[in-house]
Design a protein around this motif. Structure first.
Motif, mmCIF file in Angstrom:
data_model
loop_
_atom_site.group_PDB
_atom_site.id
_atom_site.type_symbol
_atom_site.label_atom_id
_atom_site.label_comp_id
_atom_site.label_asym_id
_atom_site.label_seq_id
_atom_site.Cartn_x
_atom_site.Cartn_y
_atom_site.Cartn_z
ATOM 1 N N ASN A 6 28.226 50.131 39.848
ATOM 2 C CA ASN A 6 29.266 49.159 39.507
ATOM 3 C C ASN A 6 30.605 49.802 39.843
ATOM 4 O O ASN A 6 31.181 50.520 39.041
ATOM 5 C CB ASN A 6 29.167 48.808 38.016
ATOM 6 C CG ASN A 6 30.249 47.822 37.585
ATOM 7 O OD1 ASN A 6 30.991 47.290 38.399
ATOM 8 N ND2 ASN A 6 30.339 47.591 36.288
ATOM 9 N N ASN A 8 34.573 50.158 40.820
ATOM 10 C CA ASN A 8 35.917 49.598 40.666
ATOM 11 C C ASN A 8 36.651 49.845 41.984
ATOM 12 O O ASN A 8 37.165 50.935 42.229
ATOM 13 C CB ASN A 8 36.632 50.276 39.499
ATOM 14 C CG ASN A 8 37.990 49.644 39.198
ATOM 15 O OD1 ASN A 8 38.527 48.888 39.995
ATOM 16 N ND2 ASN A 8 38.547 49.977 38.048
ATOM 17 N N VAL A 44 35.740 44.843 40.319
ATOM 18 C CA VAL A 44 34.290 44.986 40.383
ATOM 19 C C VAL A 44 33.728 44.656 41.762
ATOM 20 O O VAL A 44 33.894 43.553 42.275
ATOM 21 C CB VAL A 44 33.619 44.082 39.330
ATOM 22 C CG1 VAL A 44 32.092 44.169 39.446
ATOM 23 C CG2 VAL A 44 34.054 44.480 37.932
ATOM 24 N N SER A 206 32.704 49.719 34.889
ATOM 25 C CA SER A 206 32.749 50.141 36.287
ATOM 26 C C SER A 206 33.197 51.592 36.436
ATOM 27 O O SER A 206 33.781 52.176 35.524
ATOM 28 C CB SER A 206 33.687 49.228 37.088
ATOM 29 O OG SER A 206 35.023 49.377 36.644
#
Length: 290
Positions: A6, A8, A44, A206
């Motif tokens: 996940n 960022n 995300v 994230s």
């Protein structure tokens, strides 16, 4: 390595850049992403690792954003990355007027993607045609905006509004900024965009690339389980004998009939085996991962 990252996504990076960086850091060839983000957007970006790339098609399509829209300005790209087309100070505009205008963008709406976008027309991407100076009519698309909420409002010559937007797949936030300006007869463009949720992953959970590198150096990085973002799909659990047959590509008569067409498939020891398709009381292997 098998699962999800996940990520960022940082400002200025393309989604392809992020895949290449992840591939290099993890020394992994098979890497993919869900839900492309523009370079100027952050937030995300789900990254699939190893065999999990085969699961990208099954991720939920819902996404959420925090967007900042500036009124009184129009650009070629519908954000600040493009050239200014018009720029005229706004007077007399109230927050209530903006709220009323935003209501027009909730629910299922028709949207024309920005000229600078990855949409293909006659086999060519719109941004490639736009860079060549070719004017092409982008196809109108039906998209769904599930929720829209004003977070902040700043008055001035060029007022800005921060908006939370939850939407379905294929929705262009730049187009909403542009079209809001059209409805208000002021012009509008996107100033900043952060994706706060995508395909079952959230911003709060994230990792930045700095986080990832630190975890790799410490030997603590673990990808998210491959079924982490598939919880929207119902599941079926197979006995040891049935699981073995299913993993060999054989059809299985389900122990628990399901009306759902697509199912997560597990062994009785809770191992995630893959994706199956239900046809009556028969479970057909669609994607076998083990």
């Amino acid at each position: 390595m098998f699962g999800f990252l996940n990520l960022n996504k940082p400002f200025g990076w393309t989604s392809h850049d992020c895949v290449a960086k992840t591939r290099k850091l993890l020394r992994l060839k098979r890497v993919g992403h869900a839900g492309t983000l523009d370079p100027a957007a952050t937030g995300v970006l789900p990254i699939a690792l190893g065999k999990a790339t085969r699961l990208l098609q099954y991720l939920p399509g819902e996404k959420a954003y925090k967007a900042t829209i500036r009124l009184g300005v129009r650009t070629t790209t519908d954000d600040l990355q493009g050239e200014i087309i018009t720029q005229q100070p706004v007077t007399g505009l109230t927050l209530e007027t903006v709220k009323t205008a935003l209501q027009k963008f909730e629910g299922k709406i028709e949207q024309i993607p920005p000229s600078y976008s990855a949409i293909q027309v006659q086999g060519k991407r719109l941004y490639d045609l736009a860079r060549k100076g070719e004017t092409v009519e982008a196809p109108v698309r039906t998209v769904e905006v599930l929720k829209m909420e004003i977070l902040d409002w700043r008055e001035g010559e060029f007022p800005e509004v921060d908006v939370f937007i939850a939407c379905g797949t294929g929705t262009y936030i730049r187009a909403i900024a542009r079209d809001l300006g059209t409805v208000l007869e002021t012009g509008g463009t996107l100033v900043a965009l952060q994706r706060t949720a995508s395909s079952g992953f959230n911003l709060a959970d994230s990792l930045t690339f700095a986080d990832l590198e630190a975890q790799l150096q410490a030997g603590t990085f673990q990808p998210l389980p491959p079924d982490a973002a598939l919880q929207h799909l119902p599941f079926v659990s197979l006995s040891a004998t049935a699981a073995q047959k299913w993993c060999q590509g054989q059809r299985i008569t389900e122990q628990d009939n399901s009306s759902a067409e697509i199912l997560r498939v597990y062994a009785e020891d809770e191992r995630f085996l893959g994706i199956g398709k239900s046809n009556g009381d028969v479970l057909i292997p669609t994607l076998v991962l083990i």
